[in-house]
Design a protein around this motif. Structure first.
Motif, PDB file in Angstrom:
ATOM      1  N   SER A 167      50.520  30.162  44.335  1.00 52.23           N
ATOM      2  CA  SER A 167      51.383  31.306  44.636  1.00 52.23           C
ATOM      3  C   SER A 167      51.467  31.515  46.147  1.00 52.23           C
ATOM      4  O   SER A 167      50.850  30.798  46.922  1.00 52.23           O
ATOM      5  CB  SER A 167      50.847  32.557  43.955  1.00 52.23           C
ATOM      6  OG  SER A 167      49.573  32.851  44.465  1.00 52.23           O
TER       7      SER A 167
ATOM      8  N   ARG B 131      46.165  36.185  46.555  1.00 54.20           N
ATOM      9  CA  ARG B 131      46.156  35.496  45.263  1.00 54.20           C
ATOM     10  C   ARG B 131      45.505  34.121  45.394  1.00 54.20           C
ATOM     11  O   ARG B 131      44.787  33.672  44.502  1.00 54.20           O
ATOM     12  CB  ARG B 131      47.586  35.317  44.759  1.00 54.20           C
ATOM     13  CG  ARG B 131      48.154  36.554  44.134  1.00 54.20           C
ATOM     14  CD  ARG B 131      49.648  36.402  44.020  1.00 54.20           C
ATOM     15  NE  ARG B 131      50.206  37.485  43.250  1.00 54.20           N
ATOM     16  CZ  ARG B 131      50.475  37.383  41.948  1.00 54.20           C
ATOM     17  NH1 ARG B 131      50.269  36.261  41.302  1.00 54.20           N
ATOM     18  NH2 ARG B 131      50.958  38.419  41.298  1.00 54.20           N
ATOM     19  N   ILE B 132      45.774  33.461  46.503  1.00 50.99           N
ATOM     20  CA  ILE B 132      45.202  32.132  46.704  1.00 50.99           C
ATOM     21  C   ILE B 132      43.676  32.211  46.733  1.00 50.99           C
ATOM     22  O   ILE B 132      42.981  31.400  46.122  1.00 50.99           O
ATOM     23  CB  ILE B 132      45.738  31.516  48.015  1.00 50.99           C
ATOM     24  CG1 ILE B 132      47.221  31.201  47.850  1.00 50.99           C
ATOM     25  CG2 ILE B 132      44.974  30.276  48.392  1.00 50.99           C
ATOM     26  CD1 ILE B 132      47.896  30.731  49.083  1.00 50.99           C
TER      27      ILE B 132
ATOM     28  N   TYR C 186      47.142  28.035  39.118  1.00 54.42           N
ATOM     29  CA  TYR C 186      48.368  28.842  39.171  1.00 54.42           C
ATOM     30  C   TYR C 186      48.328  29.794  40.356  1.00 54.42           C
ATOM     31  O   TYR C 186      49.304  29.921  41.108  1.00 54.42           O
ATOM     32  CB  TYR C 186      48.523  29.623  37.857  1.00 54.42           C
ATOM     33  CG  TYR C 186      49.677  30.580  37.865  1.00 54.42           C
ATOM     34  CD1 TYR C 186      50.975  30.110  37.733  1.00 54.42           C
ATOM     35  CD2 TYR C 186      49.469  31.942  38.027  1.00 54.42           C
ATOM     36  CE1 TYR C 186      52.044  30.979  37.762  1.00 54.42           C
ATOM     37  CE2 TYR C 186      50.530  32.824  38.054  1.00 54.42           C
ATOM     38  CZ  TYR C 186      51.813  32.342  37.915  1.00 54.42           C
ATOM     39  OH  TYR C 186      52.880  33.196  37.957  1.00 54.42           O
ATOM     40  N   LEU C 187      47.176  30.438  40.552  1.00 55.79           N
ATOM     41  CA  LEU C 187      47.082  31.414  41.646  1.00 55.79           C
ATOM     42  C   LEU C 187      47.121  30.726  43.002  1.00 55.79           C
ATOM     43  O   LEU C 187      47.709  31.243  43.951  1.00 55.79           O
ATOM     44  CB  LEU C 187      45.783  32.227  41.507  1.00 55.79           C
ATOM     45  CG  LEU C 187      45.800  33.297  40.422  1.00 55.79           C
ATOM     46  CD1 LEU C 187      44.448  33.966  40.331  1.00 55.79           C
ATOM     47  CD2 LEU C 187      46.868  34.334  40.716  1.00 55.79           C
TER      48      LEU C 187
ATOM     49  N   ILE D 177      44.324  29.075  35.426  1.00 54.63           N
ATOM     50  CA  ILE D 177      44.670  30.295  36.162  1.00 54.63           C
ATOM     51  C   ILE D 177      44.420  30.092  37.657  1.00 54.63           C
ATOM     52  O   ILE D 177      45.210  30.500  38.507  1.00 54.63           O
ATOM     53  CB  ILE D 177      43.852  31.493  35.645  1.00 54.63           C
ATOM     54  CG1 ILE D 177      44.165  31.732  34.164  1.00 54.63           C
ATOM     55  CG2 ILE D 177      44.167  32.737  36.430  1.00 54.63           C
ATOM     56  CD1 ILE D 177      43.303  32.789  33.535  1.00 54.63           C
ATOM     57  N   GLY D 178      43.292  29.417  37.954  1.00 53.45           N
ATOM     58  CA  GLY D 178      42.966  29.167  39.364  1.00 53.45           C
ATOM     59  C   GLY D 178      44.047  28.384  40.055  1.00 53.45           C
ATOM     60  O   GLY D 178      44.519  28.763  41.137  1.00 53.45           O
TER      61      GLY D 178
ATOM     62  N   LEU E 231      41.783  34.518  45.361  1.00 54.82           N
ATOM     63  CA  LEU E 231      41.299  34.773  44.003  1.00 54.82           C
ATOM     64  C   LEU E 231      41.357  33.492  43.178  1.00 54.82           C
ATOM     65  O   LEU E 231      40.454  33.207  42.375  1.00 54.82           O
ATOM     66  CB  LEU E 231      42.136  35.862  43.343  1.00 54.82           C
ATOM     67  CG  LEU E 231      41.951  37.258  43.945  1.00 54.82           C
ATOM     68  CD1 LEU E 231      42.884  38.242  43.283  1.00 54.82           C
ATOM     69  CD2 LEU E 231      40.516  37.710  43.808  1.00 54.82           C
ATOM     70  N   GLY E 232      42.392  32.696  43.408  1.00 61.61           N
ATOM     71  CA  GLY E 232      42.522  31.426  42.699  1.00 61.61           C
ATOM     72  C   GLY E 232      41.361  30.502  42.987  1.00 61.61           C
ATOM     73  O   GLY E 232      40.761  29.935  42.076  1.00 61.61           O
TER      74      GLY E 232
ATOM     75  N   THR F 110      51.154  34.535  48.175  1.00 63.43           N
ATOM     76  CA  THR F 110      50.367  35.442  49.007  1.00 63.43           C
ATOM     77  C   THR F 110      48.936  34.955  49.126  1.00 63.43           C
ATOM     78  O   THR F 110      48.358  34.405  48.193  1.00 63.43           O
ATOM     79  CB  THR F 110      50.357  36.869  48.426  1.00 63.43           C
ATOM     80  OG1 THR F 110      50.021  36.752  47.057  1.00 63.43           O
ATOM     81  CG2 THR F 110      51.693  37.529  48.565  1.00 63.43           C
TER      82      THR F 110
END
Lengths: 111, 492
Positions: free
Chosen positions: A22, A27-28, A18-19, A15-16, A30-31, A24
């Motif tokens: 992305s 999101r990065i 993937y984020l 998930i990390g 949070l990743g 924005t």
């Protein structure tokens, strides 16, 4: 237990990543946060789980949990907390100054 | 056991904390910063002298004997790098007094400067691999702050990238430490070396070694340097000088430490990889240095070339090449510091960093011009200057190890360095004077001290190569012979 933890680490990493890929900025961030948490779990798992009682060094305890990884994780959590806080502030400032939080359009202008 | 190894870390740490409380008193900030830097140089000289006489100095924190506690180890390699770093940082500090601007000084520039130094010195002196991670982070978070300080669009954009790259590589670092701890059950470097030797390096330990190689390569710009030219171009020239002179060297130091002390049993795999990465770094860096037409990028690609060149010394791993790598690292810190300071001066007197818009500066600033010329000769390795001895040792070591191709690439990269710097010299200093866009009045007076000081050191280091070599060879001995390090740490 080790299997469950390994799966959790794998999911967090997936998930990390993937984020991070992305567009924005939010999101990065949070990743990266999820990624570091995955690593902390990895550290815990790697040192061995459920190997005995609490690490009380009275000289007689035969089986006790290794306290070192917990110290390492604590240090690492503090560091990642600081870095994440910095990243949020930076992202906010970048949003204010550049007027966007989209990575592609940040890239665009040469100035 | 001695308390000496911790002082180079303690002095900038205390300075940084004191400076936090003196936000608006800029004169006081400058005075304390300079004082602390001078003090640090003194302490480092004492440290080097002590190691020369009494061997490797260690400090077990809290009296916990290795491998249990955290240990600080000052061998000659680390001490020489700390000494060089403290000299360079002092010179850059003097330059920043003139160039960094009141606005940045008021927003804790010197505090971050000293915290960065804490991280750099700490990474050199620690003897514990997790502690290395912590000092890396101290250094990195200060560098994030220094890059973004000022908040221009370019800076914000580049900081985001730089930050993201480093978070990912730090994550990999912790993961590698986790795997290493699972495989061998210790984090003390000397103890790690013993355990890895017992277990035999192969299979999973090789994988872990490669993970460390990836992590440190990202930090040092060995092959994985894609982030470097952009990020280092964003901040003002004093910060750029600090980064170019120190940050990549810390990554290189970590590569040297891990691959001479811990993972040196399977050079056929690890060192071959390092050799190819070094060759690719030199070639790609050389292409970059030749291709661009603005000073910032040319200088940044020059940093990359030298990273490749030093890593080549590790890949050859003979006595000569390791000595040469240490020598060249020291020379490179001094020379790169000076190069970025001069580059910054050129940019500010020309009012632009595009070479096309410059020209004829030699008429107004002959001194700066000939300084830059001398520096270019030093970087290429013309004999009486400091680059020569290191380069000769590295190439000789490379040839001894039978790495003819790599040695030739190393020599060819010197030509590219020469070409790129001569291009700067030719376009900026010769030719007709161009119409200047805007010329900021600059005060070169205070800067002269640091520039001349660094140049004198570079010349002295060249003429006194023999004397410097007597120290450098002690550093090379520890790298070539890990038991010296292990015995020093584990003896007590």
């Amino acid at each position: 237990m080790e299997l469950m933890m390994s799966l959790a680490v794998g999911v967090l990493f997936a998930i990390g990543v993937y984020l991070i890929l992305s567009k924005t900025l939010l999101r990065i961030i949070l990743g990266t946060s999820l990624l570091t948490h995955g690593v902390h779990l990895l550290l815990l798992t790697m040192a061995g789980l459920k190997t005995g009682a609490a690490p009380i060094l009275d000289g007689q305890t035969e089986a006790y949990v290794d306290p070192l990884p917990q110290a390492l994780i604590l240090t690492s959590i503090v560091i990642s907390f600081g870095v994440t806080a910095f990243f949020f502030v930076l992202a906010y400032r970048a949003y204010k100054t550049l007027g966007t939080d989209d990575i592609d359009s940040i890239e665009g202008d040469e100035q | 056991m001695s308390n000496l190894p911790v002082f180079p870390i303690l002095i900038p740490l205390c300075t940084a904390v004191i400076l936090m409380f003196l936000k608006d008193k800029i004169a006081v900030q400058r005075f304390i910063s300079a004082l602390s830097a001078i003090l640090n140089i003194g302490v480092c000289l004492i440290l080097v002298n002590r190691i020369d006489q009494n061997g490797i100095q260690t400090l077990n924190m809290g009296g916990w004997m290795p491998p249990y506690g955290i240990v600080f180890v000052a061998d000659m390699f680390a001490a020489l790098l700390v000494l060089t770093a403290s000299i360079v940082s002092f010179a850059i500090l003097l330059y920043s007094f003139r160039s960094i601007g009141v606005e940045r000084e008021r927003t804790y520039y010197y505090t971050f400067f000293h915290f960065l130094l804490v991280g750099v010195y700490g990474s050199f002196l620690t003897g514990d691999i997790f502690n290395l991670f912590v000092f890396f982070e101290v250094m990195l978070i200060s560098s994030y702050a220094l890059i973004s300080l000022g908040g221009t669009k370019l800076q914000l954009r580049e900081t985001v990238k730089y930050l993201l790259i480093n978070i990912v590589s730090s994550t990999l670092f912790v993961a590698a430490v986790a795997y290493l701890y699972a495989a061998v059950g210790t984090l003390n470097m000397a103890h790690l070396s013993l355990r890895v030797a017992e277990l035999g390096q192969g299979g999973v330990l090789n994988v872990i070694a490669m993970m460390f190689l990836i992590v440190f390569s990202l930090k040092s710009g060995l092959l994985l340097f894609f982030w470097l030219p952009g990020s280092y171009a964003a901040p003002p020239s004093a910060v750029r000088a600090l980064f170019g002179a120190l940050l990549t060297k810390v990554g290189l130091y970590a590569i040297f430490r891990t691959f001479t002390l811990i993972f040196y049993h399977d050079p056929g795999l690890t060192h071959t990889w390092i050799a190819w990465m070094a060759a690719a770094t030199m070639i790609l860096g050389g292409i970059g240095a030749v291709a661009y037409n603005d000073i910032a990028r040319i200088l940044n690609y020059n940093v990359i070339i030298s990273v490749g060149f030093v890593a080549f010394g590790l890949a050859a791993a003979t006595g000569d090449s390791l000595d040469g790598a240490v020598f060249y690292l020291m020379h490179d810190m001094l020379a790169k510091g000076l190069m970025f300071i001069l580059g910054g001066i050129i940019i500010s007197i020309a009012g632009t960093d595009r070479l096309k818009d410059m020209g004829g500066l030699i008429k107004r600033y002959p001194f700066i011009g000939w300084m830059f010329f001398t520096l270019a000769l030093a970087l290429v390795g013309i004999p009486p200057l400091s680059g020569f001895a290191g380069k000769v040792l590295l190439i000789r070591g490379g040839l001894d190890a039978g790495m003819l191709t790599m040695s030739l690439i190393g020599l060819a990269s010197s030509l590219l360095v020469l070409y790129s710097l001569m291009k700067v010299f030719r376009l900026a200093f010769w030719g007709d004077e161009k119409e200047q866009v805007k010329r900021e009045p600059i005060k070169l007076k205070g800067v002269t001290v640091s520039v001349v000081g660094l140049l004198v050191l570079i010349i002295l280091m060249g003429f006194g190569s023999e004397w410097v070599y007597s120290y450098v060879s002690q550093a090379g001995d520890v790298l070539a012979n890990p038991t010296l390090y292990i015995e020093a740490v584990m003896k007590e």
